[in-house]
Design a protein around this motif. Structure first.
Motif, short mmCIF file in Angstrom:
data_model
loop_
_atom_site.label_atom_id
_atom_site.label_comp_id
_atom_site.label_asym_id
_atom_site.label_seq_id
_atom_site.Cartn_x
_atom_site.Cartn_y
_atom_site.Cartn_z
N GLY A 296 0.79 -1.22 0.00
CA GLY A 296 0.00 0.00 0.00
C GLY A 296 0.82 1.27 0.00
N ASN A 297 2.14 1.14 0.09
CA ASN A 297 2.97 2.34 0.08
C ASN A 297 2.88 3.08 -1.24
OD1 ASN A 297 3.86 1.98 2.69
ND2 ASN A 297 5.69 0.85 2.08
N GLU A 298 2.61 2.36 -2.33
CA GLU A 298 2.48 3.00 -3.63
C GLU A 298 1.31 3.96 -3.65
OE1 GLU A 298 2.58 -0.34 -3.26
OE2 GLU A 298 4.57 -0.84 -3.98
N PHE A 299 0.20 3.56 -3.03
CA PHE A 299 -0.99 4.41 -2.98
C PHE A 299 -0.70 5.69 -2.20
CE2 PHE A 299 -4.97 5.74 -0.97
CZ PHE A 299 -5.73 5.97 -2.11
N VAL A 300 -0.08 5.56 -1.05
CA VAL A 300 0.26 6.71 -0.22
C VAL A 300 1.23 7.63 -0.95
CG1 VAL A 300 1.35 7.44 1.95
CG2 VAL A 300 -0.21 5.48 1.92
N GLN A 301 2.22 7.04 -1.61
CA GLN A 301 3.18 7.83 -2.36
C GLN A 301 2.49 8.58 -3.49
OE1 GLN A 301 6.37 5.56 -4.06
NE2 GLN A 301 7.51 7.37 -4.67
N GLY A 302 1.54 7.95 -4.16
CA GLY A 302 0.79 8.62 -5.23
C GLY A 302 0.00 9.80 -4.72
N ILE A 303 -0.63 9.66 -3.56
CA ILE A 303 -1.39 10.76 -2.96
C ILE A 303 -0.46 11.91 -2.61
CG2 ILE A 303 -2.77 11.44 -0.96
CD1 ILE A 303 -4.33 9.76 -2.93
N VAL A 304 0.68 11.61 -2.00
CA VAL A 304 1.63 12.67 -1.61
C VAL A 304 2.14 13.41 -2.84
CG1 VAL A 304 3.91 13.07 -0.59
CG2 VAL A 304 2.29 11.55 0.54
N VAL A 305 2.48 12.68 -3.88
CA VAL A 305 2.98 13.32 -5.10
C VAL A 305 1.89 14.20 -5.72
CG1 VAL A 305 3.74 12.87 -7.46
CG2 VAL A 305 4.73 11.60 -5.57
N SER A 306 0.66 13.72 -5.73
CA SER A 306 -0.43 14.50 -6.31
C SER A 306 -0.70 15.78 -5.51
CB SER A 306 -1.71 13.66 -6.36
OG SER A 306 -1.54 12.58 -7.24
N VAL A 307 -0.66 15.68 -4.21
CA VAL A 307 -0.93 16.85 -3.37
C VAL A 307 0.18 17.88 -3.50
CG1 VAL A 307 -1.09 17.59 -0.96
CG2 VAL A 307 -2.39 15.62 -1.73
#
Length: 60
Positions: free
Chosen positions: A21-32
């Motif tokens: 699930g780290n990929e999902f969290v990383q995607g959210i951080v990059v998007s924000v």
């Protein structure tokens, strides 16, 4: 990226144990943190704010 049999090279493959699930969290951080996303919201959202409607943050 893909080789002849439509698979990723061994160096790019992720085992199920590594995909937690780290990929999902990383995607959210990059998007924000992306300046493109911030510019998009700053250019699109103000047209939906009514000046007589009170605080802009409550309207959005």
């Amino acid at each position: 990226m893909l080789n002849g049999n439509n698979q990723l090279p061994a160096s790019m493959q992720v085992s199920p144990e590594q995909a937690n699930g780290n990929e999902f969290v990383q995607g959210i951080v990059v998007s924000v943190l992306s300046p493109k996303v911030a510019l998009f919201f700053l250019s699109i959202l103000p047209q939906f704010v009514n000046p007589q409607g009170g605080a802009a943050t409550q309207q959005l």
